[in-house]
Scaffold this motif. Structure first.
Motif, PDB file in Angstrom:
ATOM      1  N   LEU A  16       0.713  -1.338  -0.350  1.00 27.08           N
ATOM      2  CA  LEU A  16       0.260   0.143   0.297  1.00 27.08           C
ATOM      3  C   LEU A  16       0.696   1.704  -0.067  1.00 27.08           C
ATOM      4  N   ASP A  17       1.768   1.365   0.599  1.00 31.30           N
ATOM      5  CA  ASP A  17       2.484   2.162   0.954  1.00 31.30           C
ATOM      6  C   ASP A  17       4.363   1.723   1.068  1.00 31.30           C
ATOM      7  N   PRO A  18       4.929   1.854  -0.242  1.00 32.47           N
ATOM      8  CA  PRO A  18       6.451   1.186   0.107  1.00 32.47           C
ATOM      9  C   PRO A  18       7.074   2.175   0.744  1.00 32.47           C
ATOM     10  N   HIS A  19       6.865   3.007   1.644  1.00 32.29           N
ATOM     11  CA  HIS A  19       7.425   3.488   2.846  1.00 32.29           C
ATOM     12  C   HIS A  19       6.921   3.057   3.848  1.00 32.29           C
ATOM     13  N   CYS A  20       6.340   2.548   4.514  1.00 34.68           N
ATOM     14  CA  CYS A  20       5.997   2.074   5.604  1.00 34.68           C
ATOM     15  C   CYS A  20       6.197   0.435   6.273  1.00 34.68           C
ATOM     16  N   SER A  21       6.592   0.287   7.373  1.00 37.32           N
ATOM     17  CA  SER A  21       6.561  -0.440   7.372  1.00 37.32           C
ATOM     18  C   SER A  21       5.585  -1.005   8.634  1.00 37.32           C
ATOM     19  N   CYS A  22       5.066  -0.805   8.389  1.00 38.58           N
ATOM     20  CA  CYS A  22       3.514  -1.212   9.069  1.00 38.58           C
ATOM     21  C   CYS A  22       3.049  -2.913   8.895  1.00 38.58           C
ATOM     22  N   PRO A  23       2.290  -3.899   9.407  1.00 41.04           N
ATOM     23  CA  PRO A  23       2.163  -5.373   9.505  1.00 41.04           C
ATOM     24  C   PRO A  23       0.811  -5.422   7.585  1.00 41.04           C
ATOM     25  N   ASN A  52      -3.708   3.327   8.532  1.00 45.61           N
ATOM     26  CA  ASN A  52      -4.167   4.744   9.122  1.00 45.61           C
ATOM     27  C   ASN A  52      -3.333   5.016  10.493  1.00 45.61           C
ATOM     28  N   LEU A  53      -3.739   4.635  11.294  1.00 41.42           N
ATOM     29  CA  LEU A  53      -3.389   4.538  12.730  1.00 41.42           C
ATOM     30  C   LEU A  53      -1.988   4.196  12.975  1.00 41.42           C
TER      31      LEU A  53
END
Length: 87
Positions: A16-23, A52-53
């Motif tokens: 979803l977002d390549p810069h995000c490390s969320c699960p 989003n959180l």
């Protein structure tokens, strides 16, 4: 902001977002999230909410750090540039 309902995400195998490390970003593809959202599956809403959180938790932690380091103005300028394309 990403509107994952758009058809262009139907076959996108990236996160979803390549810069995000969320699960969510490290587990599911845009295509799968697109499918869930378009199908009205509650899991889609749950995963988007989790992402989003996570985004806001990281944003607030970075904001607090910028305030503590006296670089709020630069942080805000960088955020506007990176997130809103300079708007």
């Amino acid at each position: 902001p990403i509107n994952n309902r758009k058809a262009k995400f139907a076959e996108n195998q990236g996160p979803l977002d390549p810069h995000c490390s969320c699960p969510v970003c490290s587990t599911w593809t845009r295509a799968y999230l697109h499918h869930l959202v378009r199908a009205g599956e509650i899991l889609g809403a749950m995963l988007m909410t989790e992402h989003n959180l996570c985004f806001y938790q990281h944003l607030m932690a970075d904001l607090r750090a910028a305030i503590g380091e006296g670089r709020l103005t630069q942080f805000a300028a960088d955020f506007r540039r990176d997130y809103h394309g300079g708007a």
